[in-house]
Scaffold this active site. Structure first.
Site, PDB file in Angstrom:
ATOM      1  N   SER A 133       0.994  -1.318   0.167  1.00 33.06           N
ATOM      2  CA  SER A 133      -0.072  -0.040   0.250  1.00 33.06           C
ATOM      3  C   SER A 133       0.671   1.368  -0.079  1.00 33.06           C
ATOM      4  O   SER A 133       1.885   1.211   0.384  1.00 33.06           O
ATOM      5  CB  SER A 133      -1.009  -0.084   1.222  1.00 33.06           C
ATOM      6  OG  SER A 133      -0.275   0.733   2.286  1.00 33.06           O
ATOM      7  N   LYS A 134       0.445   2.410  -0.441  1.00 33.85           N
ATOM      8  CA  LYS A 134       1.074   3.401  -0.671  1.00 33.85           C
ATOM      9  C   LYS A 134       1.530   4.238   0.545  1.00 33.85           C
ATOM     10  O   LYS A 134       2.339   4.863   0.657  1.00 33.85           O
ATOM     11  CB  LYS A 134       0.316   4.394  -1.815  1.00 33.85           C
ATOM     12  CG  LYS A 134      -0.768   5.085  -1.023  1.00 33.85           C
ATOM     13  CD  LYS A 134      -1.465   6.232  -1.917  1.00 33.85           C
ATOM     14  CE  LYS A 134      -2.400   6.792  -1.173  1.00 33.85           C
ATOM     15  NZ  LYS A 134      -3.392   7.708  -2.113  1.00 33.85           N
TER      16      LYS A 134
END
Ligand code: GLU
Length: 488
Positions: free
Chosen positions: A252-253
């Site tokens: 995930s970013k």
């Protein structure tokens, strides 16, 4: 039958590695069977979708070398390929469902739905719509519509029984209907939700096989009901494993770079990144690690996809990229280097930053080092600043990381106003607030203008540097949890 697959990204941010992963596998599967591969833009979330994001997705896939046969830029027999241009189609299909009794108008207000949820939560009951508007007769619903009452359209879902479907990778899957909500199909603004649009489009676009991420498995019962209601055959389904970090958490970013643009800006070779994505949950029959897109396509079969092995490890990617670098001859190496950053397009973004600060070209190299390459590693002492104590420095970095996660566009003006807001919340002058950010981004207390630097680096790389700064300051997990509680 001609095999047709698709990738259907939503243009709501950076071009995601997951989109490239899905595109590669869908492309390889279709092409290994002599089929076609479609690119569809799922932009039904009008508030979050942008043309800029769509452009970046197309550019990123082109850079990687994944070609599509039909898409918004190319057209094709099944267009338009942007959902925002297909509104009438969805409306017509919803009407058909209403007339057949498979969907109904719902006039419940957002307040009622919030209260309903709270009640269900308090009782520990499953959350979901309770079906109140199902009781309305056609005449009653029509009268309310005439009086201008706002409404959505929801689908009918059986209250009991099991939904059974086949997944090409996972076998038979069963999900009880009691877990399925009466999904909204058409929103109050007249736009469809994902669930309606995806079914209508996959059918009308002649998609025969849906290869997508495992996070969509729980949506299949809704889709299957819709296929049944319309009397359409459901395409074959294969839910691929999600990309994961080496510790098996979801990529995930918030924690890692996930934007294809980041890998491009960092100087990865597209063929190496594509090769690496081809190793996600898949291996060549002879287990070799290095292979071209063509070799991947020729060897591709769904049977070889393994559900456990989609771990995206940047260290391994670096190694693989190095192998590709080594194989380039000197001419190609120079061309690729020029194509990476020493080209007019990329340099032109640097000109406004450096021209008025340069006396000789040789001044330029140390000035832009942190923009084109890595910045020096950080130490806690780098953040010692006369006006701020450690607690404040940590809070500044944390606040910017948190606020930046929700930023839709990564432009100078947005970054400036984000920092202004956060500085006001901490009652600090913007100049002082920015001091630790300079260090985090450039590794130095003084550098080229901060917001322009962050815009040049892009969202992913800037986020990585801010997070590394928190690590350098030795922020523990416990401290992070406390920081999460900071008021907005
Ligand atoms: N628009 C969805 C996404 O962004 C597509 C999901 C699907 O492939 O059905 O992932």
């Amino acid at each position: 039958m001609t095999i047709r697959t698709r990738v259907a990204p939503s243009p709501t941010g950076d071009p995601h590695l997951g989109t490239a992963y899905m595109a590669l596998f869908n492309w390889a599967f279709a092409k290994s069977q002599g089929g076609q591969f479609v690119l569809r833009i799922e932009d039904t979330d009008a508030a979050r979708s942008s043309a800029a994001s769509e452009g970046r997705i197309l550019a990123a896939l082109s850079w990687l070398g994944i070609p599509w046969d039909e898409g918004p830029d190319k057209g094709g027999r099944h267009g338009p390929y942007r959902q925002s241009e297909r509104r009438d189609l969805y409306r017509r299909h919803v009407q058909q469902l209403i007339e057949a009794g498979h969907a109904f108008h719902c006039f419940c207000t957002p307040e009622r739905l919030v209260a309903l949820r709270a009640e269900q939560r308090a009782l520990g009951a499953p959350l979901g719509y309770d079906g109140r508007c199902r009781q309305l007769s056609g005449a009653q619903a029509a009268a309310r519509l005439r009086s201008g009452q706002a409404s959505v359209v929801r689908m009918q879902v059986p209250s009991e029984g099991l939904c059974r479907f086949h997944d090409a990778l996972r076998g038979e899957i069963e999900i009880p209907y009691s877990q399925i909500d009466m999904q909204v199909l058409l929103k109050a603004d007249g736009l469809p939700t994902y669930h309606l649009a995806v079914v209508v489009d996959d059918h009308l676009m002649g998609i025969t096989h849906i290869l997508r991420g495992e996070e969509w498995i729980s949506s299949v019962p809704k889709h299957k009901l819709l296929y049944d209601y319309f009397g359409w055959p459901m395409p074959a389904m294969a839910h691929l494993p999600l990309l994961r970090n080496p510790d098996h958490s979801k990529l995930s970013k918030r924690r890692n770079p996930t934007s294809i643009d980041y890998f491009r800006a960092q100087g990865y070779l597209p063929e190496a990144l594509l090769n690496y994505l081809g190793l996600m949950g898949w291996s060549m029959p002879d287990e070799r690690t290095l292979f071209s897109k063509e070799e991947f396509r020729q060897a591709f079969s769904l049977q070889r996809v393994s559900l456990g092995g989609a771990v995206f490890d940047v260290e391994k990617l670096n190694w693989l990229n190095g192998q590709y670098m080594r194989r380039l001859d000197a001419e190609a190496f120079m061309d690729r280097l020029q194509g990476w950053a020493l080209n007019r397009r990329r340099l032109s973004a640097l000109v406004p930053l450096v021209q008025t600060r340069t006396q000789r070209f040789s001044d330029l190299v140390p000035k832009v080092g942190y923009l084109l390459g890595d910045r020096p590693p950080l130490k806690a002492e780098d953040f010692a600043h006369s006006k701020l104590d450690r607690r404040q420095v940590v809070e500044i970095l944390f606040r910017v990381c948190r606020a930046a996660d929700t930023l839709a566009e990564w432009r100078q003006e947005d970054l400036r106003s984000l920092c202004k807001t956060e500085a006001e919340r901490m009652q600090l002058r913007l100049k002082d607030f920015m001091a630790p950010l300079f260090v985090a981004i450039s590794g130095r207390p003084v550098a080229l203008p901060l917001f322009a630097s962050m815009a040049f680096l892009g969202a992913d790389l800037s986020r990585v540097r801010l997070r590394e700064a928190l690590d350098a300051l030795g922020v523990s997990n416990k401290q992070r949890r406390q920081l999460e509680k900071l008021p907005l």
